[in-house]
Scaffold this motif. Structure first.
Motif, short mmCIF file in Angstrom:
data_model
loop_
_atom_site.label_atom_id
_atom_site.label_comp_id
_atom_site.label_asym_id
_atom_site.label_seq_id
_atom_site.Cartn_x
_atom_site.Cartn_y
_atom_site.Cartn_z
N GLU A 100 -7.19 14.91 -8.01
CA GLU A 100 -6.22 15.81 -7.39
C GLU A 100 -4.79 15.39 -7.67
N ILE A 101 -4.52 14.08 -7.58
CA ILE A 101 -3.15 13.59 -7.69
C ILE A 101 -2.79 13.23 -9.13
N PHE A 102 -3.72 12.59 -9.85
CA PHE A 102 -3.45 12.15 -11.21
C PHE A 102 -4.27 12.95 -12.21
N GLY A 103 -4.45 14.24 -11.96
CA GLY A 103 -5.32 15.06 -12.80
C GLY A 103 -4.87 15.16 -14.23
N LYS A 104 -3.59 14.93 -14.49
CA LYS A 104 -3.07 15.04 -15.85
C LYS A 104 -3.25 13.75 -16.64
N THR A 174 -0.26 -7.79 -20.10
CA THR A 174 -0.02 -8.55 -18.89
C THR A 174 -0.75 -7.91 -17.73
N GLN A 175 -0.80 -8.64 -16.64
CA GLN A 175 -1.39 -8.14 -15.42
C GLN A 175 -0.30 -7.82 -14.42
N THR A 176 -0.57 -6.89 -13.55
CA THR A 176 0.37 -6.54 -12.49
C THR A 176 -0.32 -6.67 -11.15
N SER A 177 0.35 -7.30 -10.21
CA SER A 177 -0.15 -7.38 -8.83
C SER A 177 0.68 -6.43 -7.99
N THR A 178 0.01 -5.49 -7.35
CA THR A 178 0.68 -4.47 -6.56
C THR A 178 0.23 -4.57 -5.11
N VAL A 179 1.18 -4.48 -4.19
CA VAL A 179 0.88 -4.33 -2.78
C VAL A 179 1.33 -2.94 -2.35
N LEU A 180 0.44 -2.18 -1.79
CA LEU A 180 0.74 -0.84 -1.30
C LEU A 180 0.83 -0.88 0.21
N VAL A 202 -2.95 9.34 -1.73
CA VAL A 202 -2.23 8.59 -2.75
C VAL A 202 -2.78 7.18 -2.87
N ALA A 203 -3.01 6.54 -1.73
CA ALA A 203 -3.55 5.18 -1.74
C ALA A 203 -4.93 5.14 -2.39
N MET A 204 -5.77 6.12 -2.06
CA MET A 204 -7.12 6.16 -2.66
C MET A 204 -7.06 6.44 -4.14
N ALA A 205 -6.16 7.35 -4.54
CA ALA A 205 -6.03 7.66 -5.96
C ALA A 205 -5.52 6.46 -6.74
N LEU A 206 -4.53 5.77 -6.19
CA LEU A 206 -3.99 4.60 -6.87
C LEU A 206 -5.03 3.50 -6.98
N SER A 207 -5.80 3.29 -5.92
CA SER A 207 -6.83 2.25 -5.97
C SER A 207 -7.90 2.59 -6.98
N GLU A 208 -8.30 3.85 -7.03
CA GLU A 208 -9.32 4.25 -8.01
C GLU A 208 -8.78 4.18 -9.43
N LEU A 209 -7.49 4.50 -9.59
CA LEU A 209 -6.86 4.39 -10.90
C LEU A 209 -6.92 2.96 -11.40
N ILE A 210 -6.59 2.01 -10.54
CA ILE A 210 -6.60 0.60 -10.94
C ILE A 210 -8.03 0.13 -11.19
N SER A 345 8.57 15.57 -1.29
CA SER A 345 7.74 16.43 -0.46
C SER A 345 6.33 15.86 -0.49
N LEU A 346 5.50 16.27 0.43
CA LEU A 346 4.14 15.74 0.47
C LEU A 346 3.39 16.12 -0.79
N LYS A 347 3.69 17.27 -1.36
CA LYS A 347 2.97 17.75 -2.54
C LYS A 347 3.25 16.88 -3.75
N GLY A 348 4.50 16.39 -3.90
CA GLY A 348 4.86 15.65 -5.10
C GLY A 348 4.70 14.16 -5.00
N LEU A 349 4.22 13.66 -3.89
CA LEU A 349 4.18 12.22 -3.65
C LEU A 349 3.34 11.49 -4.69
N GLY A 350 2.18 12.02 -5.02
CA GLY A 350 1.28 11.34 -5.94
C GLY A 350 1.86 11.16 -7.32
#
Length: 365
Positions: A100-104, A174-180, A202-210, A345-350
């Motif tokens: 839904e968020i990173f469909g492209k 390289t590796q990246t360490s991210t805190v959300l 957004v948090a679920m999409a980012l976690s699944e992306l990683i 806006s909430l729509k563009g957050l992802g």
């Protein structure tokens, strides 16, 4: 001869399976909104069915619930006998959020980000160089090396020496360490506006992306209200707001503590919030002020922003609000940290989070 004629392919619907898939998409959205409460989600789904007739005589809600159990999306095997979502549902929700968020997003190879350095790295590129001691056999370009040998020695005395060998350059990765950080203060559902559900997605999409694309990266998730604490990826669908103020300081302190344990040099913090910091813990008591920007809370927050900057940890703030005085706080916070800020806006957050995640990962060290 007429040959072949091509027309648009329209697949036939597969009956009950198509009905199940359609209802499943709605059900997973409702489960996300209800914080993992299956009974409430099914009650909402029943109400939607009454209003919009989303089921049919051949496939009703009873059939759908049976299929949810049979296909392993929900279970009632617990002491209370209540319906709960399973690990399969949790993963499906994350994948749905990713789509839904990173469909492209397009697929690529190994999924780790690149630097501008070359050498004995992870992925080959188009550059070539002479052989050096320590290069592996799979780095040698045999076509180029054979050509060099032919030019240098001729066909009559054909041989390959070390000077003939050409090696394909590799790019270091390289590796990246991210805190959300996710704000779960009461304002995330204030005035009837649901801001926590998009934040969870957004948090679920980012976690699944990683998990799928950047497997060598690390992601830690923090929620913050009066206090801050770490949660697991599997807990995201169940996340709900509480009667909390916004203790941004506690969130930043925990984020920095987690990042200190990570040994790779690339570190960053993402913060999703809809308001100003309103809470500070002093000893065992909470100092709170929801009216305007409190200087005591603000100064402590800005001090941590400066500390993150000294540690080379950029903080990217995603403000789900447009109030002028809130923007003033975020601008000051971002300037002190030398990070990034977006008012979305909430729509563009992802999309904003994805773009910044990609940009912050392309650093040189």
């Amino acid at each position: 001869m007429l040959g072949y004629r091509f027309s648009e392919f329209v697949p036939e619907e597969s009956g009950q399976n198509a009905d199940f898939e359609s209802l499943l998409k709605i059900f997973l959205q409702l489960v996300t909104i209800t914080g993992g409460d299956v009974s409430e989600a099914l009650a909402w789904l029943n109400n939607l069915d009454k209003q919009y007739n989303i089921t049919s005589d051949e496939y009703g809600m009873g059939n759908f619930i049976d299929d949810l159990k049979g296909k392993g999306y929900i279970t009632d095997e617990n002491p209370e006998g209540r319906f709960e979502i399973t690990g399969k549902s949790e993963q499906t929700i994350r994948r749905s959020a990713l789509e839904e968020i990173f469909g492209k997003l397009k697929k690529s190879g190994k999924g780790q980000h690149k630097t501008f350095y070359s050498g004995s790295g992870d992925e080959t590129n188009t550059d070539r160089r002479e052989y050096r001691f320590g290069d592996t056999l799979n780095q040698i370009s045999m076509t180029d090396s054979l050509r060099n040998a032919q030019i240098n020695h001729g066909l009559g005395d054909f041989r390959i020496t070390e000077d003939d060998l050409e090696v394909m350059e590799n790019e270091y990765k390289t590796q990246t360490s991210t805190v959300l950080m996710i704000d779960i203060s009461h304002s995330m559902i204030l005035y009837g506006e649901d801001r926590i559900t998009p934040a969870k997605k957004v948090a679920m999409a980012l976690s699944e992306l990683i998990l799928q694309k950047y497997k060598k990266d690390t992601l830690d998730i923090i929620v913050f209200g009066n206090d801050a604490w770490q949660i697991e990826i599997k807990d995201l669908p169940y996340l709900q707001v509480g009667p909390y103020h916004t203790n941004t300081v506690a969130g930043l302190e925990l984020a920095m503590d987690l990042l200190r344990r990570r040994k790779n040099p690339n570190k960053q913090i993402f913060m999703i919030t809809d308001g100003k910091p309103t809470c500070l813990k002093v000893g065992i008591k909470y100092y709170k002020n929801s009216f305007g920007l409190d200087k005591k809370i603000l100064n402590k927050t800005l001090n941590l922003a400066a500390q993150c900057r000294r540690l080379d940890i950029p903080v990217t703030t995603f403000m789900i609000a447009s109030d002028p005085y809130l923007k003033q706080f975020v601008q000051e916070f971002t300037e002190v940290n030398n990070g990034n800020a977006y008012y979305s806006s909430l729509k563009g957050l992802g999309d904003l989070i994805f773009e910044d995640y990609r940009r912050n990962r392309r650093k040189n060290f």
